[in-house]
Motif scaffolding. Structure first.
Motif, PDB file in Angstrom:
ATOM      1  N   LYS A 123     -11.990  26.592 -78.073  1.00 51.93           N
ATOM      2  CA  LYS A 123     -10.664  27.192 -78.125  1.00 51.93           C
ATOM      3  C   LYS A 123     -10.779  28.689 -77.934  1.00 51.93           C
ATOM      4  O   LYS A 123     -11.607  29.343 -78.566  1.00 51.93           O
ATOM      5  CB  LYS A 123      -9.997  26.886 -79.477  1.00 51.93           C
ATOM      6  CG  LYS A 123      -8.548  27.376 -79.543  1.00 51.93           C
ATOM      7  CD  LYS A 123      -7.869  26.928 -80.825  1.00 51.93           C
ATOM      8  CE  LYS A 123      -6.412  27.367 -80.837  1.00 51.93           C
ATOM      9  NZ  LYS A 123      -5.716  26.935 -82.066  1.00 51.93           N
ATOM     10  N   GLU A 124      -9.972  29.211 -77.042  1.00 46.45           N
ATOM     11  CA  GLU A 124      -9.887  30.662 -76.864  1.00 46.45           C
ATOM     12  C   GLU A 124      -9.125  31.240 -78.046  1.00 46.45           C
ATOM     13  O   GLU A 124      -7.982  30.870 -78.307  1.00 46.45           O
ATOM     14  CB  GLU A 124      -9.159  31.008 -75.561  1.00 46.45           C
ATOM     15  CG  GLU A 124      -9.945  30.682 -74.303  1.00 46.45           C
ATOM     16  CD  GLU A 124     -10.941  31.767 -73.950  1.00 46.45           C
ATOM     17  OE1 GLU A 124     -10.994  32.775 -74.687  1.00 46.45           O
ATOM     18  OE2 GLU A 124     -11.658  31.593 -72.958  1.00 46.45           O
ATOM     19  N   GLN A 125      -9.767  32.134 -78.770  1.00 52.04           N
ATOM     20  CA  GLN A 125      -9.126  32.767 -79.915  1.00 52.04           C
ATOM     21  C   GLN A 125      -8.326  33.990 -79.463  1.00 52.04           C
ATOM     22  O   GLN A 125      -8.678  34.652 -78.485  1.00 52.04           O
ATOM     23  CB  GLN A 125     -10.184  33.197 -80.941  1.00 52.04           C
ATOM     24  CG  GLN A 125     -11.027  32.060 -81.490  1.00 52.04           C
ATOM     25  CD  GLN A 125     -10.237  31.118 -82.382  1.00 52.04           C
ATOM     26  OE1 GLN A 125      -9.139  31.439 -82.828  1.00 52.04           O
ATOM     27  NE2 GLN A 125     -10.792  29.959 -82.638  1.00 52.04           N
ATOM     28  N   ASP A 126      -7.235  34.259 -80.179  1.00 53.53           N
ATOM     29  CA  ASP A 126      -6.505  35.491 -79.908  1.00 53.53           C
ATOM     30  C   ASP A 126      -7.432  36.653 -80.216  1.00 53.53           C
ATOM     31  O   ASP A 126      -7.941  36.776 -81.332  1.00 53.53           O
ATOM     32  CB  ASP A 126      -5.246  35.576 -80.795  1.00 53.53           C
ATOM     33  CG  ASP A 126      -4.222  34.508 -80.443  1.00 53.53           C
ATOM     34  OD1 ASP A 126      -4.215  34.070 -79.273  1.00 53.53           O
ATOM     35  OD2 ASP A 126      -3.450  34.122 -81.329  1.00 53.53           O
ATOM     36  N   PHE A 127      -7.678  37.488 -79.210  1.00 52.39           N
ATOM     37  CA  PHE A 127      -8.638  38.567 -79.398  1.00 52.39           C
ATOM     38  C   PHE A 127      -8.001  39.731 -80.159  1.00 52.39           C
ATOM     39  O   PHE A 127      -6.943  40.236 -79.786  1.00 52.39           O
ATOM     40  CB  PHE A 127      -9.163  39.065 -78.053  1.00 52.39           C
ATOM     41  CG  PHE A 127     -10.198  40.155 -78.197  1.00 52.39           C
ATOM     42  CD1 PHE A 127     -11.509  39.847 -78.493  1.00 52.39           C
ATOM     43  CD2 PHE A 127      -9.835  41.493 -78.080  1.00 52.39           C
ATOM     44  CE1 PHE A 127     -12.462  40.835 -78.659  1.00 52.39           C
ATOM     45  CE2 PHE A 127     -10.774  42.489 -78.240  1.00 52.39           C
ATOM     46  CZ  PHE A 127     -12.090  42.159 -78.526  1.00 52.39           C
ATOM     47  N   LEU A 128      -8.679  40.124 -81.227  1.00 45.12           N
ATOM     48  CA  LEU A 128      -8.265  41.277 -82.015  1.00 45.12           C
ATOM     49  C   LEU A 128      -9.448  42.227 -82.119  1.00 45.12           C
ATOM     50  O   LEU A 128     -10.518  41.847 -82.617  1.00 45.12           O
ATOM     51  CB  LEU A 128      -7.811  40.852 -83.410  1.00 45.12           C
ATOM     52  CG  LEU A 128      -6.579  39.946 -83.490  1.00 45.12           C
ATOM     53  CD1 LEU A 128      -6.353  39.462 -84.919  1.00 45.12           C
ATOM     54  CD2 LEU A 128      -5.340  40.692 -82.980  1.00 45.12           C
ATOM     55  N   LYS A 199     -11.802  41.139 -73.601  1.00 43.16           N
ATOM     56  CA  LYS A 199     -10.762  40.742 -74.561  1.00 43.16           C
ATOM     57  C   LYS A 199     -10.712  39.221 -74.722  1.00 43.16           C
ATOM     58  O   LYS A 199      -9.673  38.576 -74.577  1.00 43.16           O
ATOM     59  CB  LYS A 199      -9.397  41.292 -74.145  1.00 43.16           C
ATOM     60  CG  LYS A 199      -9.346  42.808 -74.115  1.00 43.16           C
ATOM     61  CD  LYS A 199      -7.946  43.314 -73.920  1.00 43.16           C
ATOM     62  CE  LYS A 199      -7.931  44.844 -73.863  1.00 43.16           C
ATOM     63  NZ  LYS A 199      -8.456  45.457 -75.088  1.00 43.16           N
ATOM     64  N   ARG A 200     -11.858  38.649 -75.042  1.00 37.95           N
ATOM     65  CA  ARG A 200     -11.923  37.206 -75.207  1.00 37.95           C
ATOM     66  C   ARG A 200     -12.991  36.851 -76.244  1.00 37.95           C
ATOM     67  O   ARG A 200     -13.956  37.585 -76.443  1.00 37.95           O
ATOM     68  CB  ARG A 200     -12.244  36.510 -73.884  1.00 37.95           C
ATOM     69  CG  ARG A 200     -13.608  36.877 -73.319  1.00 37.95           C
ATOM     70  CD  ARG A 200     -13.799  36.346 -71.911  1.00 37.95           C
ATOM     71  NE  ARG A 200     -15.124  36.710 -71.406  1.00 37.95           N
ATOM     72  CZ  ARG A 200     -15.517  36.567 -70.151  1.00 37.95           C
ATOM     73  NH1 ARG A 200     -14.674  36.052 -69.270  1.00 37.95           N
ATOM     74  NH2 ARG A 200     -16.730  36.913 -69.773  1.00 37.95           N
ATOM     75  N   TYR A 201     -12.757  35.727 -76.862  1.00 34.75           N
ATOM     76  CA  TYR A 201     -13.720  35.207 -77.835  1.00 34.75           C
ATOM     77  C   TYR A 201     -13.451  33.723 -77.980  1.00 34.75           C
ATOM     78  O   TYR A 201     -12.303  33.306 -78.180  1.00 34.75           O
ATOM     79  CB  TYR A 201     -13.566  35.901 -79.188  1.00 34.75           C
ATOM     80  CG  TYR A 201     -14.518  35.371 -80.236  1.00 34.75           C
ATOM     81  CD1 TYR A 201     -15.821  35.850 -80.321  1.00 34.75           C
ATOM     82  CD2 TYR A 201     -14.117  34.380 -81.132  1.00 34.75           C
ATOM     83  CE1 TYR A 201     -16.713  35.353 -81.267  1.00 34.75           C
ATOM     84  CE2 TYR A 201     -14.993  33.889 -82.080  1.00 34.75           C
ATOM     85  CZ  TYR A 201     -16.287  34.377 -82.145  1.00 34.75           C
ATOM     86  OH  TYR A 201     -17.162  33.874 -83.084  1.00 34.75           O
ATOM     87  N   ARG A 202     -14.503  32.902 -77.847  1.00 29.18           N
ATOM     88  CA  ARG A 202     -14.335  31.454 -77.958  1.00 29.18           C
ATOM     89  C   ARG A 202     -14.961  30.933 -79.248  1.00 29.18           C
ATOM     90  O   ARG A 202     -16.022  31.403 -79.660  1.00 29.18           O
ATOM     91  CB  ARG A 202     -14.998  30.738 -76.782  1.00 29.18           C
ATOM     92  CG  ARG A 202     -14.440  31.105 -75.434  1.00 29.18           C
ATOM     93  CD  ARG A 202     -14.959  30.170 -74.346  1.00 29.18           C
ATOM     94  NE  ARG A 202     -16.406  30.174 -74.214  1.00 29.18           N
ATOM     95  CZ  ARG A 202     -17.073  29.454 -73.312  1.00 29.18           C
ATOM     96  NH1 ARG A 202     -16.404  28.664 -72.484  1.00 29.18           N
ATOM     97  NH2 ARG A 202     -18.390  29.513 -73.244  1.00 29.18           N
ATOM     98  N   GLU A 348      -9.365  23.137 -73.287  1.00 33.09           N
ATOM     99  CA  GLU A 348      -9.167  23.754 -74.602  1.00 33.09           C
ATOM    100  C   GLU A 348      -8.915  22.671 -75.629  1.00 33.09           C
ATOM    101  O   GLU A 348      -7.951  21.909 -75.550  1.00 33.09           O
ATOM    102  CB  GLU A 348      -7.994  24.730 -74.535  1.00 33.09           C
ATOM    103  CG  GLU A 348      -7.859  25.562 -75.784  1.00 33.09           C
ATOM    104  CD  GLU A 348      -6.911  26.728 -75.585  1.00 33.09           C
ATOM    105  OE1 GLU A 348      -5.851  26.744 -76.231  1.00 33.09           O
ATOM    106  OE2 GLU A 348      -7.217  27.602 -74.772  1.00 33.09           O
TER     107      GLU A 348
END
Length: 351
Positions: A123-128, A199-202, A348
């Motif tokens: 799952k692609e997490q909302d990048f913070l 700007k991504r994190y899985r 996803e």
């Protein structure tokens, strides 16, 4: 072997399954329970209530999303999947014949299963940025603290008139060990910069305790994974780093073996560029060597010969890991995403 204590200890647990053992054999934390209704595996674990619920959810969810190579759990007569007895937790599974013997091609099957689980749950997490910064600063701070502890140990050893064999061995590899730590920090920084840039994190479902011993085979020859007690949602690198670090401790392990298995994994689940950097950083940090020093300082019952042997074994394993990481950083693998490329398509999932 069965003892009266076995029946006394596990009888109350097996009562929840309406099982009355004729014989109980011990294989560490797994007990082989032989009854008139069949043969079962009773696993002992340490889990809090929340962890028990998560563990049960993971096993059931894996089957629901298409991963059927997991050892199933038997429910109690009350519909629960774990039994709490005092401070311990138990769960019941089918008994697999390969619990008593090793099977061939375990590494290939284990890697295939990790890739499948990761691809089904990615799952692609909302990048913070704040979260990425916090993760980076926590790990960097922990590693620098560990380096400081080892530098302090080195200073104290150098002040001795006569150093112990363990101290001499460690000091002869100290600078090389610290270079590995610095390499790990550089790769961690590359991961951090890559996450901020792209700007991504899985996240995926990680097994959390990857081991060949957690892969069992049925009579038909199909492999099944068990021991998801430490399963967690995290970067796929968590499982990969644990696997490769353990594999490298086998003296027969070769760098080409590692590349072949990583390529096998990436056929199902290609790593992003920054995930590769994170893998290199996790592997490069010489925590196994530092842990050997911790054990030595805690007045282990091992003799000097034994502690030196442990240290030398870990130094050799870290050298194999270092060579693997150096080649991994120089020669990108097929399907690898370079800085600035878009993320590869994926299914996803969720857990």
């Amino acid at each position: 072997m069965t003892t009266g204590g076995d029946f006394q200890n596990y009888g109350p647990v097996l009562f929840y399954y309406d099982l009355y053992p004729e014989r109980i054999e011990s294989y560490g934390k797994v007990k082989k329970v032989i009854t008139k209704r069949g043969t079962f595996a009773l696993k002992e674990a340490a889990m809090e209530d929340g962890e028990r619920e998560w563990f049960t959810h993971v096993i059931q969810r894996l089957s629901e999303i298409g991963f059927h190579q997991v050892v199933p759990l038997y429910p109690t007569k009350y519909g629960d999947y774990t039994v709490k007895q005092g401070s311990k937790v138990y769960y019941l599974m089918p008994w697999f014949p390969s619990s008593e013997r090793a099977a061939p091609f375990q590494d290939e099957v284990l890697i295939d299963y990790l890739a499948k689980i990761h691809s089904l749950t990615v799952k692609e997490q909302d990048f913070l940025t704040e979260v990425a910064d916090q993760s980076f600063q926590y790990l960097m701070g922990r590693w620098e603290s560990r380096q400081f502890e080892m530098e302090r140990f080195t200073e104290l050893a150098e002040q001795r008139t006569y150093m112990a064999p363990f101290e001499l061995t460690y000091l002869s590899h100290f600078h090389q060990t610290m270079r590995m730590a610095e390499d790990a920090k550089r790769s961690l920084n590359s991961w951090h910069e890559g996450c901020k840039r792209e700007k991504r994190y899985r996240s995926v479902l990680c097994h959390g305790k990857v081991s060949r011993s957690h892969l069992l085979y049925s009579q038909s020859g199909e492999g099944h994974l068990f021991n998801f007690e430490k399963a967690v949602l995290d970067t796929p690198v968590r499982d990969l780093a644990m696997y490769f670090r353990k594999a490298a401790h086998k003296s027969s392990w070769k760098m080409d073996d590692g590349f072949a298995l990583l390529k096998r994994y990436e056929k199902q689940f290609p790593l992003l560029y920054e995930e590769r950097e994170l893998l290199i950083s996790y592997l490069s940090f010489p925590e196994p060597i530092f842990n050997a020093v911790d054990a030595y300082q805690s007045n282990s019952k091992l003799s000097q010969i034994e502690v030196v042997h442990v240290l030398e074994s870990r130094l050799s394993a870290m050298k194999r890991i270092r060579d693997f990481c150096e080649h991994l950083s120089r020669f990108p693998l097929a399907g690898e995403q370079q800085p600035g490329d878009s993320a590869p398509p994926h299914n996803e999932g969720h857990i």
